[in-house]
Design an enzyme around this catalytic site. Structure first.
Site, short mmCIF file in Angstrom:
data_model
loop_
_atom_site.label_atom_id
_atom_site.label_comp_id
_atom_site.label_asym_id
_atom_site.label_seq_id
_atom_site.Cartn_x
_atom_site.Cartn_y
_atom_site.Cartn_z
N LYS A 195 0.81 -1.40 -0.02
CA LYS A 195 0.00 0.08 0.03
C LYS A 195 0.89 1.19 -0.14
CE LYS A 195 -3.31 -1.04 -0.81
NZ LYS A 195 -3.50 -1.90 -2.01
N HIS A 212 7.33 -6.72 -1.87
CA HIS A 212 7.06 -6.43 -0.59
C HIS A 212 8.01 -6.60 0.60
CE1 HIS A 212 3.45 -4.31 -2.32
NE2 HIS A 212 2.79 -5.53 -2.54
N LYS A 262 -8.35 6.10 -3.40
CA LYS A 262 -8.33 7.42 -3.48
C LYS A 262 -6.99 8.24 -3.83
CE LYS A 262 -11.70 8.59 -0.07
NZ LYS A 262 -11.87 9.32 1.43
S1 PPS Z 1 -0.56 -3.11 -3.12
O1 PPS Z 1 -1.67 -3.79 -3.29
O2 PPS Z 1 0.04 -3.38 -1.78
O3 PPS Z 1 0.60 -3.63 -4.14
O4 PPS Z 1 -0.86 -1.52 -3.23
P1 PPS Z 1 0.26 -0.41 -3.67
O5 PPS Z 1 0.19 -0.27 -5.11
O6 PPS Z 1 1.72 -0.56 -3.14
O7 PPS Z 1 -0.44 0.76 -3.29
C1 PPS Z 1 -1.89 1.21 -3.40
C2 PPS Z 1 -2.09 2.79 -3.09
O8 PPS Z 1 -1.22 3.53 -4.22
C3 PPS Z 1 -2.36 4.37 -4.75
N1 PPS Z 1 -2.06 4.50 -6.26
C4 PPS Z 1 -1.76 5.81 -6.51
N2 PPS Z 1 -1.59 7.04 -5.95
C5 PPS Z 1 -1.32 8.19 -6.73
N3 PPS Z 1 -1.28 8.13 -8.05
C6 PPS Z 1 -1.26 7.05 -8.88
N4 PPS Z 1 -1.15 6.95 -10.03
C7 PPS Z 1 -1.74 5.67 -7.96
N5 PPS Z 1 -1.68 4.46 -8.26
C8 PPS Z 1 -2.05 3.84 -7.15
C9 PPS Z 1 -3.43 3.59 -4.68
O9 PPS Z 1 -4.85 4.59 -4.99
C10 PPS Z 1 -3.52 3.18 -3.18
O10 PPS Z 1 -3.62 4.10 -2.22
P2 PPS Z 1 -5.15 4.43 -1.57
O11 PPS Z 1 -4.74 5.68 -0.46
O12 PPS Z 1 -5.65 3.19 -1.02
O13 PPS Z 1 -5.86 5.21 -2.64
#
Ligand code: PPS
Length: 312
Positions: free
Chosen positions: A66, A128, A270
């Site tokens: 995440k 991870h 989000k």
């Molecule tokens: S996982 O499932 O552990 O692999 O998730 P991970 O990709 O590490 O993290 C997911 C969060 O990253 C946000 N996210 C983004 N934020 C900003 N810009 C972009 N382009 C983007 N892509 C993914 C995603 O929304 C998750 O955060 P939250 O706070 O839940 O929205």
């Protein structure tokens, strides 16, 4: 990454089915003292992973769950593809469907590491895992490591919502239940605080670059430029703009059914900073502030996280 990723979607679909068949208490197992989800990881694959031979031009993207690993994964793959396109002939089959692998190193089948030997350079590999659980060759062969960190309150918030949507992970009836679990080691891929402490030992290595979710959120063009320079990739202004645009939250969310299948709607939630303010109560804030202060605050990664800006 706009093309459908058949193998990625297949792995996710199987994990969802496997997760649905498991009771809450059956969803995690331990390997070398860390908890992992049964639906994604296995002892056999961890053992096979020991044979993984890293290359000095591999790009390893390391991030606690995440932290935005799918986001940075998009940026990295796009940077590498942009660079490969400019090279004459060979190694142009980087996006060949035949060569697609699930991007996280520790997720797949036992033959994955044998197949990965055939992948052309540069390989972009996500993980991870804590550094101690990565195959030794990653450090011995000096692969480039991009370490992505995100403030713990937003990580916990994102993890809470994700765990309740993805059947492969243990769900929690309430935020309070989840918060209690997050502050222990019994989390998929282990404790956030252990993760940051362990990676902190590598934060000054010359082949390691650290970037925060928050700095990328504040200035994506600068973040992309810095990553490209760490990888020795030169970009025209137009190429840079394209990578930046394709990695916007809106653009990735829009394409997510193609790129992530059923996971798309769970993952791109989000994409912001400070959503933790909607969940944490005073007692939880105090508890996390105290653990952060005791374990992380005075480390290099601790100061990079700008806790006072993003978590107070
Ligand atoms: S996982 O499932 O552990 O692999 O998730 P991970 O990709 O590490 O993290 C997911 C969060 O990253 C946000 N996210 C983004 N934020 C900003 N810009 C972009 N382009 C983007 N892509 C993914 C995603 O929304 C998750 O955060 P939250 O706070 O839940 O929205």
């Amino acid at each position: 990454m706009e093309k459908p990723r058949k193998k990625f979607i297949d792995v996710i679909d199987k994990a969802i089915i496997a997760g649905k068949a498991l009771d809450h208490d059956e969803k995690l197992f331990t390997y070398k003292g860390t908890f992992y989800p049964v639906a994604f990881c296995s002892l056999e694959v961890f053992r096979a992973m020991e044979t993984f031979e890293a290359r000095s031009d591999d790009v390893i993207l390391a991030g606690y769950p995440k932290s935005g690993t799918n986001w940075l994964g998009q940026i990295l793959s796009d940077l590498v593809a942009t660079c490969e396109k400019k090279r004459p002939d060979e190694a142009k089959n980087v996006n060949d469907e035949e060569l697609e692998e699930f991007p996280y190193l520790e997720i797949g089948d036992i033959e994955k590491y044998e197949r990965m030997k055939k992948l052309p350079s540069r390989r972009v590999i996500l993980t991870h895992l804590c550094p101690g659980n990565l195959p030794k060759s990653v450090f011995k062969n000096k692969a480039k490591i991009l370490l992505l960190i995100r403030n713990p309150k937003d990580v916990a918030t994102s993890f809470f919502h994700f765990s309740n949507k993805l059947p492969a992970l243990p769900s929690h009836k309430t935020w309070d239940d989840f918060f209690a679990a997050f502050m222990t080691e019994k989390m998929p891929w282990g404790s956030y605080f252990n993760y940051i402490s362990e990676w902190n030992k590598y934060a000054t290595d010359e082949n390691v670059m650290t970037i925060t979710y928050e700095e990328l959120k504040e200035n994506r063009p600068l973040g992309v430029k810095n990553i490209a320079s760490f990888l020795g990739i030169s970009l025209t202004e137009e190429e840079l703009q394209n990578v930046v645009e394709r990695s916007s939250f809106q653009s990735m969310k829009k394409n997510s059914e193609k790129t992530h299948g059923a996971l798309g709607s769970m993952l791109f939630r989000k994409g912001g900073v400070s959503d933790w303010k909607n969940l944490f109560n005073e007692e939880q804030n105090e508890k996390m502030d105290k653990v952060f202060e005791e374990r992380i605050a005075r480390t290099k990664l601790g100061s990079k996280l700008k806790y006072d800006v993003y978590c107070k």
